[in-house]
Design a protein around this motif. Structure first.
Motif, PDB file in Angstrom:
ATOM      1  N   GLY A   1       0.633  -1.138   0.054  1.00 52.22           N
ATOM      2  CA  GLY A   1      -0.156   0.114   0.180  1.00 52.22           C
ATOM      3  C   GLY A   1       0.849   1.189   0.101  1.00 52.22           C
ATOM      4  N   GLY A   2       1.818   1.367  -0.983  1.00 48.70           N
ATOM      5  CA  GLY A   2       2.680   2.622  -0.734  1.00 48.70           C
ATOM      6  C   GLY A   2       4.013   2.374  -0.083  1.00 48.70           C
ATOM      7  N   LYS A   3       3.916   1.396   0.971  1.00 52.95           N
ATOM      8  CA  LYS A   3       5.039   1.310   2.090  1.00 52.95           C
ATOM      9  C   LYS A   3       5.576   0.076   1.593  1.00 52.95           C
ATOM     10  CE  LYS A   3       5.992   0.035   6.981  1.00 52.95           C
ATOM     11  NZ  LYS A   3       5.407  -0.291   8.174  1.00 52.95           N
ATOM     12  N   THR A   4       6.997   0.340   1.429  1.00 56.54           N
ATOM     13  CA  THR A   4       7.927  -0.692   1.082  1.00 56.54           C
ATOM     14  C   THR A   4       8.868  -1.106   1.949  1.00 56.54           C
ATOM     15  OG1 THR A   4       8.284   0.449  -1.093  1.00 56.54           O
ATOM     16  CG2 THR A   4       9.987  -1.191  -0.516  1.00 56.54           C
ATOM     17  N   THR A   5       8.930  -2.502   2.433  1.00 61.46           N
ATOM     18  CA  THR A   5       9.652  -3.304   3.484  1.00 61.46           C
ATOM     19  C   THR A   5      10.591  -4.235   2.470  1.00 61.46           C
ATOM     20  OG1 THR A   5       7.987  -4.977   3.467  1.00 61.46           O
ATOM     21  CG2 THR A   5       7.893  -3.099   5.267  1.00 61.46           C
ATOM     22  N   THR A   6      11.521  -4.566   3.196  1.00 63.15           N
ATOM     23  CA  THR A   6      12.444  -5.576   2.906  1.00 63.15           C
ATOM     24  C   THR A   6      12.375  -6.818   3.137  1.00 63.15           C
ATOM     25  OG1 THR A   6      14.156  -5.156   4.432  1.00 63.15           O
ATOM     26  CG2 THR A   6      14.364  -3.651   2.557  1.00 63.15           C
ATOM     27  N   THR A   7      12.824  -7.859   2.710  1.00 64.10           N
ATOM     28  CA  THR A   7      12.900  -9.190   2.824  1.00 64.10           C
ATOM     29  C   THR A   7      13.480  -9.267   4.628  1.00 64.10           C
ATOM     30  OG1 THR A   7      13.571 -10.267   0.933  1.00 64.10           O
ATOM     31  CG2 THR A   7      13.826 -11.561   2.518  1.00 64.10           C
ATOM     32  N   SER A   8      14.557  -8.496   4.776  1.00 60.81           N
ATOM     33  CA  SER A   8      15.055  -8.526   6.312  1.00 60.81           C
ATOM     34  C   SER A   8      13.865  -8.095   7.213  1.00 60.81           C
ATOM     35  CB  SER A   8      16.348  -7.525   6.188  1.00 60.81           C
ATOM     36  OG  SER A   8      16.497  -7.615   7.632  1.00 60.81           O
ATOM     37  N   ASP A   9      13.280  -7.075   6.910  1.00 60.59           N
ATOM     38  CA  ASP A   9      12.059  -6.782   7.633  1.00 60.59           C
ATOM     39  C   ASP A   9      10.923  -7.898   8.028  1.00 60.59           C
ATOM     40  OD1 ASP A   9      13.158  -4.367   7.737  1.00 60.59           O
ATOM     41  OD2 ASP A   9      12.125  -3.227   6.268  1.00 60.59           O
TER      42      ASP A   9
ATOM     43  N   ASP B   1      20.651 -10.125   2.045  1.00 61.29           N
ATOM     44  CA  ASP B   1      20.832  -9.100   0.892  1.00 61.29           C
ATOM     45  C   ASP B   1      19.938  -9.434  -0.249  1.00 61.29           C
ATOM     46  OD1 ASP B   1      22.025  -7.310  -0.789  1.00 61.29           O
ATOM     47  OD2 ASP B   1      23.888  -8.647  -1.301  1.00 61.29           O
ATOM     48  N   GLY B   2      18.800  -8.383  -0.223  1.00 61.26           N
ATOM     49  CA  GLY B   2      17.717  -8.690  -1.286  1.00 61.26           C
ATOM     50  C   GLY B   2      17.000 -10.002  -0.748  1.00 61.26           C
ATOM     51  N   ASP B   3      16.838 -11.020  -1.681  1.00 60.91           N
ATOM     52  CA  ASP B   3      16.432 -12.134  -1.535  1.00 60.91           C
ATOM     53  C   ASP B   3      17.307 -13.299  -1.014  1.00 60.91           C
ATOM     54  OD1 ASP B   3      17.310 -12.590  -3.966  1.00 60.91           O
ATOM     55  OD2 ASP B   3      15.415 -13.344  -4.876  1.00 60.91           O
TER      56      ASP B   3
ATOM     57  N   LYS C   1      18.137 -18.956  -1.182  1.00 61.52           N
ATOM     58  CA  LYS C   1      17.261 -17.802  -1.714  1.00 61.52           C
ATOM     59  C   LYS C   1      16.056 -17.976  -0.996  1.00 61.52           C
ATOM     60  CE  LYS C   1      19.738 -16.060  -4.925  1.00 61.52           C
ATOM     61  NZ  LYS C   1      20.143 -14.555  -4.982  1.00 61.52           N
ATOM     62  N   ALA C   2      15.348 -16.706  -0.718  1.00 60.44           N
ATOM     63  CA  ALA C   2      14.025 -16.624   0.248  1.00 60.44           C
ATOM     64  C   ALA C   2      12.809 -16.349  -0.941  1.00 60.44           C
ATOM     65  CB  ALA C   2      14.268 -15.568   1.150  1.00 60.44           C
ATOM     66  N   LYS C   3      11.613 -17.047  -0.880  1.00 61.27           N
ATOM     67  CA  LYS C   3      10.595 -16.741  -1.550  1.00 61.27           C
ATOM     68  C   LYS C   3       9.440 -16.542  -0.357  1.00 61.27           C
ATOM     69  CE  LYS C   3       7.368 -18.624  -4.873  1.00 61.27           C
ATOM     70  NZ  LYS C   3       7.148 -19.849  -5.752  1.00 61.27           N
ATOM     71  N   ILE C   4       8.570 -15.610  -0.378  1.00 57.88           N
ATOM     72  CA  ILE C   4       7.491 -15.101   0.479  1.00 57.88           C
ATOM     73  C   ILE C   4       6.254 -15.185  -0.084  1.00 57.88           C
ATOM     74  CG2 ILE C   4       6.763 -13.810   2.368  1.00 57.88           C
ATOM     75  CD1 ILE C   4       9.800 -12.805   2.858  1.00 57.88           C
ATOM     76  N   GLU C   5       5.432 -16.130   0.119  1.00 57.74           N
ATOM     77  CA  GLU C   5       4.144 -15.962  -0.369  1.00 57.74           C
ATOM     78  C   GLU C   5       2.953 -15.819   0.647  1.00 57.74           C
ATOM     79  OE1 GLU C   5       4.149 -18.973  -3.786  1.00 57.74           O
ATOM     80  OE2 GLU C   5       4.914 -20.022  -2.092  1.00 57.74           O
ATOM     81  N   GLU C   6       1.853 -15.462   0.216  1.00 62.49           N
ATOM     82  CA  GLU C   6       0.536 -15.399   0.932  1.00 62.49           C
ATOM     83  C   GLU C   6      -0.161 -16.512   0.913  1.00 62.49           C
ATOM     84  OE1 GLU C   6      -1.282 -12.995   3.845  1.00 62.49           O
ATOM     85  OE2 GLU C   6       0.386 -12.468   2.938  1.00 62.49           O
ATOM     86  N   ARG C   7      -0.499 -17.336   1.844  1.00 64.28           N
ATOM     87  CA  ARG C   7      -1.584 -18.384   1.604  1.00 64.28           C
ATOM     88  C   ARG C   7      -2.680 -18.425   2.650  1.00 64.28           C
ATOM     89  NH1 ARG C   7       2.754 -23.414   0.626  1.00 64.28           N
ATOM     90  NH2 ARG C   7       3.993 -22.325  -0.935  1.00 64.28           N
TER      91      ARG C   7
END
Length: 299
Positions: free
Chosen positions: A37-45, A112-114, A148-154
């Motif tokens: 929603g306009g707010k950017t977070t990182t994988t680390s967050d 670092d990134g993903d 490598k990190a992959k984050i999904e919504e289920r």
């Protein structure tokens, strides 16, 4: 957190490819940026703000699920937390880690990134029931090196998949509760519920006899006091550099039932001289130089 007990796994530097997906992933130079929603977070967050519950480990193409059921040791406490940051020199283990149902483990994690790099993994060495230990071994074989990190919504919850270059992976689900602050080492009443004997592959864990209420309190004044399950004790304890040095203990001399007396003798053998300790969440593990130890919880 300094880890003083257990064995250290070598971290291999592995390269891999995966895509950080779902949760509103945005393209750009930072493949680990997640838009909300306009707010950017990182994988680390995302990693650091979430309590993750292990679900599966896939090794050599075979999937292993986290065992469930009342007979499976500490599976209901299984969780992983990430606290990305630089490793501390000359300190084994790190602030990231948790348990998958048996041993506690800690590691250093950088993001670092993903790309997630897990190094300096250290674990306690308690023997566990078959399915729990099998899952733990598979999980920890993946939980090291470069992934490598992959984050999904289920189903309304985040799912984290960490994948190695060879295709082995682990999946974790967003937990329902946040991690609560660990109670202080000193001033907390630690209730003993498990004794550990043996070392390495021969290590076994057993619960105290039914009805035994052993506990330990380390005072801020350097005292140590508590109950061995039947008799009470008092003495001194000096905490320094991941160890607790117990002075001579004075105990009452009541006669108790056979199993209780046996457990008391084992506890006394542990609370002698210098022992290493590990504190994680609401749990305290003490390990003597012989390999014998105890697990206590803040209650």
């Amino acid at each position: 957190m300094k880890r003083t007990t257990g064995m250290k796994y070598a971290a291999a530097a592995l390269a891999g490819t995966a895509v950080l997906a779902a949760c509103g992933t945005e393209s750009g130079s930072d493949s680990g940026a997640v838009g909300d929603g306009g707010k950017t977070t990182t994988t680390s967050d995302v990693l650091a703000d979430t309590r993750w519950v292990p679900r599966t480990a896939t090794v050599d193409g075979k999937e292993y699920e986290l065992p469930t059921g009342e007979k499976n040791f500490r599976v209901d406490e299984a969780h992983i937390t990430f606290r990305p940051g630089a490793a501390e020199p000359d300190v084994s283990g790190g602030e990231s880690g948790g348990t998958v149902g048996c041993n506690d483990f800690g590691a250093d994690v950088t993001v670092d990134g993903d790309t997630v790099r897990i190094t300096d993994l250290v674990t306690t060495q308690i023997g566990c029931p078959g399915p729990v230990q099998e899952f733990e071994e598979r999980f920890q074989s993946v939980f090291t090196g470069t992934l490598k990190a992959k984050i999904e919504e289920r189903d309304g919850a985040k799912i984290l998949t960490l994948t190695r270059a060879d295709g082995d992976s682990i999946t974790l689900r967003e937990g329902a509760e946040k991690e609560t602050p660990a109670p202080p080492l000193k001033g907390t009443k630690w209730t003993v519920d498990t004794l550990v004997s043996g070392t390495g592959d021969d290590a076994t864990a057993q619960s105290l006899p039914k009805g035994t209420k052993a506990h330990l309190t380390l005072g801020k004044d350097g005292s140590a006091s508590g109950s061995l399950g039947c008799n009470t004790f008092r003495g001194t304890a000096t905490v320094k550099d991941g160890t607790i040095a117990f002075g001579p203990l004075s105990t009452t001399r009541k006669l108790c039932e056979g199993p209780v007396m046996k457990a008391e003798r084992e506890l006394i053998d542990i609370l002698v001289g210098k022992v290493s300790y590990q504190q994680k969440d609401g749990e305290l593990t003490l390990t003597a130089s012989s390999g014998a130890g105890l697990v206590a919880r803040a209650k």
